[in-house]
Design a protein around this motif. Structure first.
Motif, PDB file in Angstrom:
ATOM      1  N   TRP A 110       0.833  -1.205   0.000  1.00  6.08           N
ATOM      2  CA  TRP A 110       0.000   0.000   0.000  1.00  6.08           C
ATOM      3  C   TRP A 110       0.863   1.248   0.000  1.00  6.08           C
ATOM      4  CZ3 TRP A 110      -3.731  -1.220   4.642  1.00  6.08           C
ATOM      5  CH2 TRP A 110      -4.579  -2.269   4.299  1.00  6.08           C
ATOM      6  N   LEU A 111       0.412   2.252  -0.733  1.00  4.31           N
ATOM      7  CA  LEU A 111       1.036   3.568  -0.731  1.00  4.31           C
ATOM      8  C   LEU A 111       0.021   4.547  -0.159  1.00  4.31           C
ATOM      9  CD1 LEU A 111       3.669   4.999  -1.721  1.00  4.31           C
ATOM     10  CD2 LEU A 111       2.348   5.679  -3.721  1.00  4.31           C
ATOM     11  N   MET A 112       0.437   5.326   0.825  1.00  5.47           N
ATOM     12  CA  MET A 112      -0.429   6.315   1.446  1.00  5.47           C
ATOM     13  C   MET A 112       0.052   7.702   1.064  1.00  5.47           C
ATOM     14  SD  MET A 112      -0.627   4.286   4.986  1.00  5.47           S
ATOM     15  CE  MET A 112       0.391   2.916   4.460  1.00  5.47           C
ATOM     16  N   VAL A 113      -0.874   8.530   0.574  1.00  6.72           N
ATOM     17  CA  VAL A 113      -0.533   9.871   0.109  1.00  6.72           C
ATOM     18  C   VAL A 113      -1.424  10.866   0.829  1.00  6.72           C
ATOM     19  CG1 VAL A 113      -0.330  11.390  -1.897  1.00  6.72           C
ATOM     20  CG2 VAL A 113       0.085   8.934  -2.152  1.00  6.72           C
ATOM     21  N   GLY A 114      -0.792  11.802   1.542  1.00  7.28           N
ATOM     22  CA  GLY A 114      -1.535  12.837   2.246  1.00  7.28           C
ATOM     23  C   GLY A 114      -2.033  13.897   1.280  1.00  7.28           C
ATOM     24  N   GLU A 115      -3.179  14.463   1.616  1.00  9.60           N
ATOM     25  CA  GLU A 115      -3.757  15.569   0.842  1.00  9.60           C
ATOM     26  C   GLU A 115      -4.144  16.665   1.811  1.00  9.60           C
ATOM     27  OE1 GLU A 115      -7.570  16.650  -2.025  1.00  9.60           O
ATOM     28  OE2 GLU A 115      -7.588  14.792  -0.894  1.00  9.60           O
ATOM     29  N   ASN A 116      -3.543  17.832   1.652  1.00  8.26           N
ATOM     30  CA  ASN A 116      -3.931  18.990   2.452  1.00  8.26           C
ATOM     31  C   ASN A 116      -4.954  19.801   1.674  1.00  8.26           C
ATOM     32  OD1 ASN A 116      -2.374  18.703   4.793  1.00  8.26           O
ATOM     33  ND2 ASN A 116      -0.590  19.580   3.803  1.00  8.26           N
TER      34      ASN A 116
END
Length: 182
Positions: A110-116
């Motif tokens: 899994w790849l987790m990508v933050g979004e502000n």
């Protein structure tokens, strides 16, 4: 606890971005100098050696997953830059949102990508296959009770399965939050 100088210098923004499980290297970015480097160490953690280095302007957070580095650069906020461990740039991944932190679960791929989004943060979770994004399999979006996160760093620590595997740095409050993820 052990420390070493490495790329960390006074008034430089450096970030450890991921452990390379194949080579046993720690990858580190330095925003100010635009350098991404890999470091190895001996069993006593008293000898460190640089193993690789390449340039990427305004590099912040990243993750290592299946031989590929996924790096968030402030210069290309809607995309993750991808590199192999030799520093060869691969095709970038455009997410269409303001990326702000990257983590990987190497056990699940899994790849987790933050979004502000203003002062609200979400974490998108993607499955991967052969270094490519397969599909979005979830989103962690109930982070509002933690306050104004606005994070540039995410870390996934599989050994913390009982207390929370996702760590989020909140730059505005200078705090770190440990999150339990089901």
């Amino acid at each position: 606890v052990v420390s070493f100088q490495g790329p960390n210098q006074a008034d430089q923004y450096s970030s450890p971005i991921g452990w390379d499980w194949d080579n046993e290297w720690m990858w580190i970015t330095c925003y100010n100098t635009g350098v991404v480097s890999a470091w190895s160490h001996n069993a006593d953690y008293d000898e460190f050696e640089q193993q690789a280095e390449f340039n990427l302007d305004a590099c912040l957070d990243g993750a290592w997953l299946d031989g590929i580095l996924y790096i968030f650069s402030y210069d290309s906020r809607n995309a993750l830059q991808r590199f192999d461990v030799a520093g060869n740039q691969l095709e970038e991944i455009d997410f269409g949102f303001n990326c702000s932190g990257v983590a990987a679960d190497v056990q699940r791929g899994w790849l987790m990508v933050g979004e502000n989004v203003g002062i609200v943060m979400r974490v998108h979770v993607y499955s991967t296959e052969d270094g490519e994004i397969d599909e979005e399999i979830g989103m962690i979006g109930n982070l509002d009770p933690l306050g104004q996160l606005h994070s540039y760093n995410l870390e996934w620590v599989p050994a913390h399965w009982e207390s929370g595997r996702l760590w989020i740095n909140a730059s505005r409050t200078q705090s770190v939050h440990q999150i339990m993820v089901d």
